[in-house]
Design an enzyme around this catalytic site. Structure first.
Site, mmCIF file in Angstrom:
data_model
loop_
_atom_site.group_PDB
_atom_site.id
_atom_site.type_symbol
_atom_site.label_atom_id
_atom_site.label_comp_id
_atom_site.label_asym_id
_atom_site.label_seq_id
_atom_site.Cartn_x
_atom_site.Cartn_y
_atom_site.Cartn_z
ATOM 1 N N ASP A 267 18.396 -33.053 2.995
ATOM 2 C CA ASP A 267 18.474 -34.433 3.262
ATOM 3 C C ASP A 267 18.930 -35.335 2.051
ATOM 4 O O ASP A 267 18.957 -34.768 0.868
ATOM 5 C CB ASP A 267 16.963 -34.923 3.844
ATOM 6 C CG ASP A 267 17.186 -35.996 4.305
ATOM 7 O OD1 ASP A 267 18.206 -36.911 4.416
ATOM 8 O OD2 ASP A 267 16.111 -36.431 5.324
HETATM 9 C C1 BGC Z 1 17.453 -39.483 6.520
HETATM 10 C C2 BGC Z 1 18.187 -38.633 7.264
HETATM 11 C C3 BGC Z 1 19.729 -38.973 7.361
HETATM 12 C C4 BGC Z 1 20.264 -38.969 6.102
HETATM 13 C C5 BGC Z 1 21.864 -39.455 5.977
HETATM 14 C C6 BGC Z 1 18.270 -39.710 5.117
HETATM 15 O O1 BGC Z 1 17.576 -40.479 4.376
HETATM 16 O O2 BGC Z 1 16.308 -38.857 6.250
HETATM 17 O O3 BGC Z 1 17.522 -38.267 8.664
HETATM 18 O O4 BGC Z 1 20.115 -37.997 8.510
HETATM 19 O O5 BGC Z 1 19.626 -39.947 5.543
HETATM 20 O O6 BGC Z 1 21.866 -40.684 6.443
#
Ligand code: BGC
Length: 721
Positions: A267
């Site tokens: 993530d």
């Molecule tokens: C979130 C994810 C997301 C990623 C990319 C993160 O902060 O937890 O769910 O896919 O950002 O945008």
């Protein structure tokens, strides 16, 4: 590794080129992007060099055929081996045609429509140049304080698994190489992100392996069984180790046990976050732990970019490990057909035709109708079009009904509740006032609302949380409506007229003190682009509500977590021999939620009768037929979601009081009775035993069938072995 094209490509790559494939950067780093070159703040601190960008493997957040084509074009001019970029973005519940938030979609219990919503999202995204979506999010949720519950389909492992499959099917279709209107899916956040302590985002998750396997892992597994191409790690710890560097979780469980051999992405920033978590001294150790755990792509931090090379040179990481990661990434590029056509679906002309098309809006409307839940109705709904209606509240004319994960959706494109109702009633019969803002207000706003409401026969209060109040980092300890809206409610109530609430929000709310003041409550969630049309049709009875909750509404926040599939305890409150005091209970509130899982009313009534089992015993080879009669005893047609639950009366470890095992949606005309049949097999009775093996026990079971987890008929059977 057996794909010749990819292996021979890897042989030609320098170590730097390989490592760069594992980096994912946002659009500002790329020439050709609308915001290209705007590398400020934390992005600047990443210390990413031009060479890293030229060789990088994937881009985060690029969208629009024009932008994507120009990024790819610029990239291919510079990249020595002509390896195309993967374009990844969060297309969570729609691209520009925004569907209801996933928690709402869950409440539709409609797998076909859920699949269709993902298919449409994929089509719009793909024609706009996106290759991979960071969805579905399938984290099981039990704590409405957590802002991200709106991204999940709810509190049940079986239902979440069914939705996980439906979304993956919708996004990916059958064959990514031939269906350019589809995108690869990335199931997230592995694992158990939904169980953050106290409902506070990014917080510790600590649970038994049994609970993890029983409740949390099934939906990720279901997505993988459906062929989901990618997995994203979670921010949280799992058993004391941040998921992103958790070898046991990623290598042993995800890759070995679940057989996942696709791309694993961290993530956002999660590789580096192992430092503040306190399991890595520095970025180098963070990189080492993540790559050893099997994380292929590092999203938005630069631990791999800066340290993998020296880790290889020092022999701490084998080059083979990096090669394997590169292989998986290139394989995905190949599967998507990017080596043949790096621009894949991106097409400016088609984009104009497809994105936000009438057919897509119709599908969004349909799902918004099906996902709204009528929580309460003392008979004032449906509204009469001839009566004078005062539409009051911060959401009366608000387009902030798309939810926090709809970054490409436009609030201006959203049909507000006012827009929707205006199409149904004459302008003399519709009075509208804000009454207050979502969190602030004034006497003046109140007074304007009061004077309009006085003229009306019925008041519709459009209340809720703005989209910033939920979603990522949108956690709240007090999950009631904001104080100012509570005041608005009491001011409206004082007028002595019937009041219906329509709620626009991303979580089950604490309705303490206001539930009793409403004559009807329609939970619309964040219903998406067509929200106002859908809700208006429901309010006036042009459509009959059929949604049922997939996450419990607590009596008060102090009860959280409260969910239907809990255990009995040794001192259950409702046991026939229960004492008055020394039982598992609160002194001040009931144990049960206010509105349980599966609850949702209709404008008609359904009667359940004649629950019959084909036998009172089941064997491993012989399944059981369960049938029930459902009658529509009202005078309009409706769709009822018939739910089947099971309880294992004595297991080797404690078993939930009820577990959803099957459901069916049936349409019933007035007066019509249908016999709804289910088949129950031994396989559905399996669970994780003391030694974590997955099997069933001979013995007594209860089967429940009904219109919610609370209102059920029951019968007993025995499993013999
Ligand atoms: C979130 C994810 C997301 C990623 C990319 C993160 O902060 O937890 O769910 O896919 O950002 O945008």
């Amino acid at each position: 590794m057996n794909n010749n094209r990819i292996t021979s490509l890897i042989e030609k790559m320098t170590v730097h080129e390989k490592i760069s494939q594992l980096i994912q950067l946002a659009t500002p780093f790329y020439e050709g992007a609308a915001n290209g070159g705007q590398i400020t703040g934390p992005m600047q601190e990443l210390g990413i060099q031009k060479e890293d960008v030229i060789n990088s493997g994937s881009v985060l957040g690029a969208s629009g055929a024009k932008e994507v084509r120009s990024i790819q074009e610029a990239h291919l001019k510079e990249n020595r081996l002509g390896i195309p970029l993967l374009m990844m973005a969060d297309i969570v519940h729609g691209y520009k045609t925004i569907f209801p938030v996933p928690l709402a979609i869950g409440c539709s219990w409609d797998l076909e429509d859920a699949e269709k919503s993902a298919e449409i999202a994929a089509k719009e995204a793909s024609v706009s140049g996106v290759h991979v979506t960071f969805a579905p999010m399938v984290d099981l949720v039990r704590d409405p304080r957590w802002g991200r519950v709106m991204e999940s389909t709810g509190e049940d492992p079986f239902l979440n698994s069914e939705f996980a499959r439906a979304f993956v099917r919708g996004f990916q279709g059958n064959d990514l190489s031939n269906e350019t209107d589809r995108v690869a899916a990335c199931v997230k956040h592995f694992a158990a992100y939904g169980a953050a302590e106290g409902g506070r985002d990014y917080n510790t998750v600590d649970m038994s392996e049994r609970q993890l396997r029983e409740s949390y892992l099934p939906a990720y597994k279901a997505a993988l069984d459906e062929g989901c191409e990618m997995v994203m790690t979670a921010f949280n710890t799992v058993d004391g180790i941040p998921a992103t560097g958790n070898k046991r979780l990623m290598r042993d469980m995800l890759r070995e046990e679940m057989g996942f051999n696709g791309v694993l992405i961290s993530d956002w920033g999660a590789v580096k976050e192992q430092i503040p978590h306190g399991v890595a001294r520095d970025e180098k150790e963070a990189a080492e732990k993540a790559i050893q755990a099997g994380v292929d792509i590092e999203m938005m931090t630069s631990c791999y970019a800066h340290h993998l090379q020296s880790l290889i040179e020092e022999g701490k990481v084998e080059e083979k490990t990096v090669d394997e990661a590169v292989y998986r990434i290139l394989e995905l590029k190949e599967k998507l057909g990017l080596f043949e056509n790096p621009y894949r679906g991106a097409d400016e002309e088609r984009e104009k035709e497809i994105v936000l098309s009438e057919t897509h809006r119709e599908a969004a409307y349909e799902l918004a109708v099906k996902s709204s839940v009528l929580l309460k109705n003392d008979g004032i709904l449906p509204l009469n079009k001839e009566k004078k209606i005062a539409l009051i509240g911060p959401f009366a004319k608000s387009g902030d009904i798309l939810g926090p994960w709809s970054w490409l959706g436009s609030k201006d494109e959203a049909v507000t509740l006012f827009d929707g109702i205006s199409k149904k009633v004459s302008s003399e019969n519709l009075l509208v006032e804000k009454g207050c803002n979502v969190e602030t207000g004034s006497e003046e706003l109140f007074n304007k609302a009061i004077s309009q409401a006085k003229k009306a026969d019925v008041i519709v209060l459009a209340l809720g949380e703005d989209s910033e109040m939920s979603g990522e980092a949108g956690c709240r300890a007090d999950i009631r409506l904001p104080e100012i809206q509570l005041e608005l409610i009491s001011k409206m109530k004082e007028l002595g007229k019937p009041v219906a609430f329509v709620l626009f929000n991303g979580r089950p709310l604490d309705l303490t003190g206001i539930e009793g003041q409403a004559d009807a409550i329609l939970e619309a969630w964040y219903p998406g682009t067509e929200g106002g049309n859908a809700v208006a049709d429901l309010l006036f009875g042009d459509r009959n509500p059929s949604g049922k909750l997939t996450m419990s509404f607590p009596h008060t926040v102090g009860q959280v977590p409260v969910y239907y599939n809990n255990y009995n305890t040794g001192r259950p409150k409702d046991a026939p021999d229960a004492q008055i005091r020394y039982v598992s209970q609160y002194l001040d509130i009931p144990n049960e939620p206010l509105y349980p899982f599966g609850h949702g009313l209709s404008y008609t009534n359904y009667q359940y009768s004649e629950l019959n089992l084909s036998s009172n015993t089941m064997t491993t080879d012989q399944s059981l037929n369960v049938s029930v009669n459902v009658t529509n005893s009202g005078d309009i047609t409706g769709d009822e979601i018939v739910q089947l639950y099971v309880r294992d009366m004595a297991g080797e470890v404690v078993r939930p009081l009820k577990e959803l095992k099957a459901f069916k949606k049936v349409t019933l005309a007035p007066g019509e009775t249908k016999t709804v049949e289910f088949t129950l097999t031994e396989e559905q009775l399996r669970y994780h035993h003391v030694d974590l093996t997955f099997s069933s026990d001979a013995g007594e079971f209860t089967v429940f069938v009904g219109g919610s987890s609370r209102d059920v008929l029951s019968a007993e059977f025995e499993l013999t072995k």
